[in-house]
Motif scaffolding. Sequence first.
Motif, PDB file in Angstrom:
ATOM      1  N   MET A   1      54.565  43.983  49.163  1.00 17.93           N
ATOM      2  CA  MET A   1      54.597  42.680  48.667  1.00 17.93           C
ATOM      3  C   MET A   1      53.257  42.614  47.678  1.00 17.93           C
ATOM      4  O   MET A   1      52.153  43.040  48.353  1.00 17.93           O
ATOM      5  N   ALA A   2      53.231  41.996  46.759  1.00 17.67           N
ATOM      6  CA  ALA A   2      52.234  41.799  45.900  1.00 17.67           C
ATOM      7  C   ALA A   2      51.214  40.801  46.275  1.00 17.67           C
ATOM      8  O   ALA A   2      51.759  39.689  47.045  1.00 17.67           O
ATOM      9  N   ASP A   3      49.962  40.876  46.129  1.00 18.36           N
ATOM     10  CA  ASP A   3      49.025  39.778  46.573  1.00 18.36           C
ATOM     11  C   ASP A   3      49.200  38.418  45.912  1.00 18.36           C
ATOM     12  O   ASP A   3      49.691  38.476  44.571  1.00 18.36           O
ATOM     13  N   SER A   4      49.089  37.247  46.486  1.00 21.35           N
ATOM     14  CA  SER A   4      49.431  35.991  45.729  1.00 21.35           C
ATOM     15  C   SER A   4      48.281  35.560  44.889  1.00 21.35           C
ATOM     16  O   SER A   4      47.105  36.100  45.227  1.00 21.35           O
ATOM     17  N   TYR A   5      48.352  34.717  43.964  1.00 24.79           N
ATOM     18  CA  TYR A   5      47.458  34.279  43.195  1.00 24.79           C
ATOM     19  C   TYR A   5      46.403  33.778  43.868  1.00 24.79           C
ATOM     20  O   TYR A   5      45.255  33.754  43.392  1.00 24.79           O
ATOM     21  N   LEU A   6      46.300  32.988  44.763  1.00 25.90           N
ATOM     22  CA  LEU A   6      45.178  32.441  45.603  1.00 25.90           C
ATOM     23  C   LEU A   6      44.509  33.754  46.327  1.00 25.90           C
ATOM     24  O   LEU A   6      43.012  33.405  46.284  1.00 25.90           O
ATOM     25  N   VAL A   7      45.038  34.715  46.639  1.00 29.94           N
ATOM     26  CA  VAL A   7      44.386  35.853  46.962  1.00 29.94           C
ATOM     27  C   VAL A   7      43.606  36.646  45.985  1.00 29.94           C
ATOM     28  O   VAL A   7      42.315  36.979  46.189  1.00 29.94           O
ATOM     29  N   LEU A   8      44.095  36.806  45.028  1.00 30.63           N
ATOM     30  CA  LEU A   8      43.401  37.260  43.770  1.00 30.63           C
ATOM     31  C   LEU A   8      42.352  36.370  43.174  1.00 30.63           C
ATOM     32  O   LEU A   8      41.417  36.918  42.967  1.00 30.63           O
ATOM     33  N   PHE A   9      42.508  35.144  43.623  1.00 34.83           N
ATOM     34  CA  PHE A   9      41.251  33.986  42.921  1.00 34.83           C
ATOM     35  C   PHE A   9      40.176  34.442  44.034  1.00 34.83           C
ATOM     36  O   PHE A   9      39.279  34.367  43.417  1.00 34.83           O
ATOM     37  N   ASP A  10      40.518  34.248  45.269  1.00 37.35           N
ATOM     38  CA  ASP A  10      39.401  34.526  46.015  1.00 37.35           C
ATOM     39  C   ASP A  10      38.789  35.947  45.848  1.00 37.35           C
ATOM     40  O   ASP A  10      37.300  35.846  45.820  1.00 37.35           O
ATOM     41  N   ARG A  11      39.459  36.940  45.609  1.00 33.02           N
ATOM     42  CA  ARG A  11      38.586  38.213  45.401  1.00 33.02           C
ATOM     43  C   ARG A  11      37.735  38.183  44.091  1.00 33.02           C
ATOM     44  O   ARG A  11      36.747  38.805  44.177  1.00 33.02           O
ATOM     45  N   ALA A  12      38.479  37.457  42.955  1.00 28.93           N
ATOM     46  CA  ALA A  12      37.566  37.396  41.952  1.00 28.93           C
ATOM     47  C   ALA A  12      36.378  36.375  41.989  1.00 28.93           C
ATOM     48  O   ALA A  12      35.106  36.585  41.473  1.00 28.93           O
ATOM     49  N   LEU A  13      36.552  35.521  42.964  1.00 30.22           N
ATOM     50  CA  LEU A  13      35.322  34.720  43.354  1.00 30.22           C
ATOM     51  C   LEU A  13      34.301  35.622  43.938  1.00 30.22           C
ATOM     52  O   LEU A  13      33.089  35.373  43.754  1.00 30.22           O
ATOM     53  N   ALA A  14      34.774  36.179  45.032  1.00 32.98           N
ATOM     54  CA  ALA A  14      33.925  37.092  45.776  1.00 32.98           C
ATOM     55  C   ALA A  14      33.140  38.078  44.952  1.00 32.98           C
ATOM     56  O   ALA A  14      31.827  38.168  44.925  1.00 32.98           O
ATOM     57  N   GLN A  15      33.793  38.635  43.956  1.00 34.87           N
ATOM     58  CA  GLN A  15      33.040  39.624  42.967  1.00 34.87           C
ATOM     59  C   GLN A  15      32.132  38.574  42.172  1.00 34.87           C
ATOM     60  O   GLN A  15      30.935  39.483  41.625  1.00 34.87           O
ATOM     61  N   ALA A  16      32.387  37.597  41.508  1.00 29.63           N
ATOM     62  CA  ALA A  16      31.727  36.778  40.806  1.00 29.63           C
ATOM     63  C   ALA A  16      30.284  36.583  41.530  1.00 29.63           C
ATOM     64  O   ALA A  16      29.227  36.640  41.115  1.00 29.63           O
ATOM     65  N   LEU A  17      30.556  36.203  42.844  1.00 32.15           N
ATOM     66  CA  LEU A  17      29.288  35.903  43.807  1.00 32.15           C
ATOM     67  C   LEU A  17      28.387  37.111  43.815  1.00 32.15           C
ATOM     68  O   LEU A  17      27.267  37.124  43.875  1.00 32.15           O
ATOM     69  N   ASP A  18      29.140  38.353  43.822  1.00 31.61           N
ATOM     70  CA  ASP A  18      28.314  39.654  43.941  1.00 31.61           C
ATOM     71  C   ASP A  18      27.510  39.882  42.800  1.00 31.61           C
ATOM     72  O   ASP A  18      26.544  40.260  42.625  1.00 31.61           O
ATOM     73  N   ASP A  19      28.431  39.621  41.504  1.00 30.71           N
ATOM     74  CA  ASP A  19      27.674  40.005  40.430  1.00 30.71           C
ATOM     75  C   ASP A  19      26.467  39.185  40.067  1.00 30.71           C
ATOM     76  O   ASP A  19      25.562  39.494  39.383  1.00 30.71           O
ATOM     77  N   LEU A  20      26.560  37.856  40.598  1.00 30.96           N
ATOM     78  CA  LEU A  20      25.442  36.783  40.520  1.00 30.96           C
ATOM     79  C   LEU A  20      24.144  37.282  41.443  1.00 30.96           C
ATOM     80  O   LEU A  20      23.226  36.456  41.627  1.00 30.96           O
ATOM     81  N   GLU A  21      24.627  38.174  42.339  1.00 31.72           N
ATOM     82  CA  GLU A  21      23.714  38.882  43.116  1.00 31.72           C
ATOM     83  C   GLU A  21      23.424  37.763  44.521  1.00 31.72           C
ATOM     84  O   GLU A  21      22.089  37.815  44.943  1.00 31.72           O
ATOM     85  N   LEU A  22      24.425  37.159  44.755  1.00 28.43           N
ATOM     86  CA  LEU A  22      24.397  36.124  45.750  1.00 28.43           C
ATOM     87  C   LEU A  22      24.862  36.778  47.117  1.00 28.43           C
ATOM     88  O   LEU A  22      24.552  36.245  48.367  1.00 28.43           O
TER      89      LEU A  22
END
Length: 146
Positions: free
Chosen positions: A1-22
């Motif tokens: 089963m493919a990941d939902s749009y909400l799961v993909l959003f959370d992963r992208a947000l987590a990566q954005a926080l990592d990129d911002l060094e938080l």
Amino acid sequence: MADSYLVLFDRALAQALDDLELGLYKPTGTYTAAESTLAKPAILVSGPDLPTTLDNCIVLNQLDPIIEGRADLVHRVQIISRLAGTKTQARNLAWSLRVALDQKEQIPPGFYVSWSTIFSELAATRDESGRYTTYQNFHFRGRRPL
């Protein structure tokens, strides 16, 4: 089963926080206590439960989105940050998250977010293990997925 749009959003947000060094986001695998530090807490997308093995972490908890009309969607994300440091350190992390995400566009990248804003915030008292927790709710207004 493919990941939902909400799961993909959370992963992208987590990566954005990592990129911002938080914090430190690892898409796969587990964190060690040495990786999850006061300076770079572990970022998890498993909310709302806080991990029992990590003192320093940021947990993303996707709340039910708000559908606005045929084209728009508001992602409601609760960000729970916990630190085993001082109250000042916990407040500084919460403020850094606010500065990084409040009144911003295109965060996370690729999800057509036109505007994000902080909706509410609650700082909890120190727990029995000496950790401070802050609960912040953010709204990310964007386009609905097809």
